[in-house]
Design a protein around this motif. Structure first.
Motif, short mmCIF file in Angstrom:
data_model
loop_
_atom_site.label_atom_id
_atom_site.label_comp_id
_atom_site.label_asym_id
_atom_site.label_seq_id
_atom_site.Cartn_x
_atom_site.Cartn_y
_atom_site.Cartn_z
N SER A 1 0.83 -1.20 0.00
CA SER A 1 0.00 0.00 0.00
C SER A 1 0.87 1.26 0.00
O SER A 1 1.75 1.42 0.86
CB SER A 1 -0.91 -0.01 1.24
N LEU A 2 0.62 2.13 -0.97
CA LEU A 2 1.41 3.36 -1.11
C LEU A 2 0.45 4.52 -1.39
O LEU A 2 -0.28 4.50 -2.38
CB LEU A 2 2.41 3.22 -2.26
N THR A 3 0.46 5.52 -0.51
CA THR A 3 -0.45 6.66 -0.64
C THR A 3 0.34 7.95 -0.71
O THR A 3 1.20 8.21 0.13
CB THR A 3 -1.42 6.73 0.56
N LEU A 4 0.04 8.76 -1.72
CA LEU A 4 0.64 10.09 -1.88
C LEU A 4 -0.45 11.12 -1.61
O LEU A 4 -1.49 11.12 -2.28
CB LEU A 4 1.19 10.26 -3.29
N ILE A 5 -0.22 12.00 -0.62
CA ILE A 5 -1.23 12.97 -0.22
C ILE A 5 -0.76 14.38 -0.57
O ILE A 5 0.32 14.80 -0.17
CB ILE A 5 -1.51 12.89 1.29
N SER A 6 -1.59 15.10 -1.32
CA SER A 6 -1.29 16.48 -1.70
C SER A 6 -2.34 17.40 -1.13
O SER A 6 -3.54 17.13 -1.23
CB SER A 6 -1.26 16.61 -3.23
#
Length: 422
Positions: free
Chosen positions: A29-34
């Motif tokens: 699981s890989l999450t990028l938050i902007s």
């Protein structure tokens, strides 16, 4: 094993971690938050396109194929509100919560503001859009700051037909990056293209009842000055790392988020990369490529940890070593380049190439001008260049960056100059 990884921040440091991991087979699981309302984009482009404007995703740099991989999630416009270190969980502004095994903080910086009535900063795309809207109705503009960003914005205002004044705290522009003689060539170029100059230290920026900006401060002779009546004012006076999220989570902060030589905070489940991070010896990234290199380093460490079954033993000796990176500025069809030591110190020798009495005629550079700095062993340690833009600029800049990193001899630099046609 790192099975839940969250990256907070979609600037070049955070995006590089994300893309390097996905490209090299990270399968969890890989999450990028902007916190911004758009896909990751190249921030350095926005200040160069103020006069023409740009679409919401014109400068997007996210590889969409990577974003569609299984286990990958990108969240835009919903910033992180808080970090719960004990439960290893982040809370977003909309109330959503996400758990992590490893959290990467790539929160970047916020532009400095003089105040009390703030002018326009130009860091995010949204800020640039707001400034571009104001430029449509402006006749006069003030740009505060003589660095790269201030110079690029001043050019854009002039191109838009706005009478523009650039106010610099220092007697020369781009003081850190350019030898004073090279800075004088650049200033002459700007002046001949309609940029007015003033020098002084700004103490306050205010907005009067008619919506015009005024500044108060002192000039080079320490005399009080007041300059004003501008339709718009742009603040390009540096930035400060975004450390609020880390501070509220109880992490150590100084000017930036304090990290060790492996880019870990004191909580080893939280790392920090890019402009928001500060190593224990005080190093902070200020450049696009420097932040990118930190992101790449962090991704390599994560992949190495995964390869060792979740153990960090194999990566403990892979300490982050800051590199030497180039800076560039493109204004009025000219290309300005700098890397390394460009101010004379004991034991160094500076050599000029092509410099004449008239480097600028009719608002255009007459040739390509170089300043090379060699150490006492005749090894290259710094380079300045300014010249008309052409198709080989990118090739030259990469080759010259490599030359300084390798410390080429004077003879080797002579050969390189021939190869690069300068």
């Amino acid at each position: 094993m790192i099975k839940k990884l969250i990256i907070v921040g979609s600037g070049i440091a955070g995006l590089t971690v994300f893309e390097e991991l996905v490209t090299n087979g990270y399968a969890h699981s890989l999450t990028l938050i902007s916190g911004e309302d758009r896909l990751p984009y190249k921030r350095t482009k926005v200040s160069k396109h103020l006069s023409l404007g740009f679409g919401k995703d014109d400068f997007a740099i996210l590889n969409q194929d990577l974003a569609r991989r299984p286990g990958v999630q990108i969240i835009a416009g919903n910033p992180v509100r808080s970090i719960n270190r004990e439960e290893q969980r982040v809370s977003l502004m909309d109330g959503q919560t996400l758990d992590y095994d490893l959290l990467i903080l790539a929160t970047g910086v916020t532009p400095r503001s003089i105040g009390p009535d703030a002018g326009f900063p130009v860091y995010t795309a949204r800020q640039a859009e707001e400034l571009a809207e104001k430029m449509v109705r402006a006749n006069t503009g003030l740009v505060i700051g003589g660095g790269i960003l201030g110079i690029e914005v001043a050019e854009q205002l002039v191109v838009k037909g706005i009478e523009t004044t650039l106010l610099s705290r220092d007697p020369v522009i781009m003081r850190r990056e350019l030898h004073p003689r090279m800075a004088a060539v650049l200033q002459d170029l700007l002046t001949q293209n309609g940029v007015g100059f003033s020098q002084g230290q700004v103490d306050s920026l205010t907005l009067d009842g008619e919506g015009r900006y005024w500044i108060q401060g002192v000039n080079a002779r320490r005399q009080e000055i007041q300059i004003g009546g501008f339709d718009l004012a742009v603040e390009a006076v540096g930035s400060v790392p975004n450390v609020g999220l880390a501070r509220e989570a109880g992490l150590a902060v100084n000017k930036g988020i304090v990290v060790d030589s492996l880019l870990r905070t004191q909580d080893q489940r939280i790392w920090a990369v890019g402009d928001c991070a500060e190593t224990v010896d005080g190093y902070r990234s200020h450049l696009w490529h420097a932040a990118e290199s930190q992101g790449r380093y962090a991704a390599r460490r994560i992949l190495d940890i995964q390869a060792h079954g979740g153990s960090s033993e194999g990566s403990e000796n892979q300490r982050f070593i800051p590199g030497l990176f180039r800076t560039k500025c493109e204004v009025f069809d000219s290309y300005v380049f700098s890397i390394g030591l460009v101010h004379r110190e004991d034991g160094t020798q500076g050599i000029w190439h092509n410099l004449t009495a008239r480097e600028v005629r009719g608002g255009r550079l007459t040739d390509r001008f170089w300043y090379l700095v060699f150490d006492s062993q005749d090894r290259i340690v710094g380079i300045n260049m300014i010249g008309p833009k052409d198709v080989r600029d990118k090739e030259r800049s990469k080759a010259l960056q490599q030359a300084v990193r390798q410390g080429l001899s004077r003879l080797e630099m002579d050969e390189l100059r021939k190869d690069l046609s300068f």
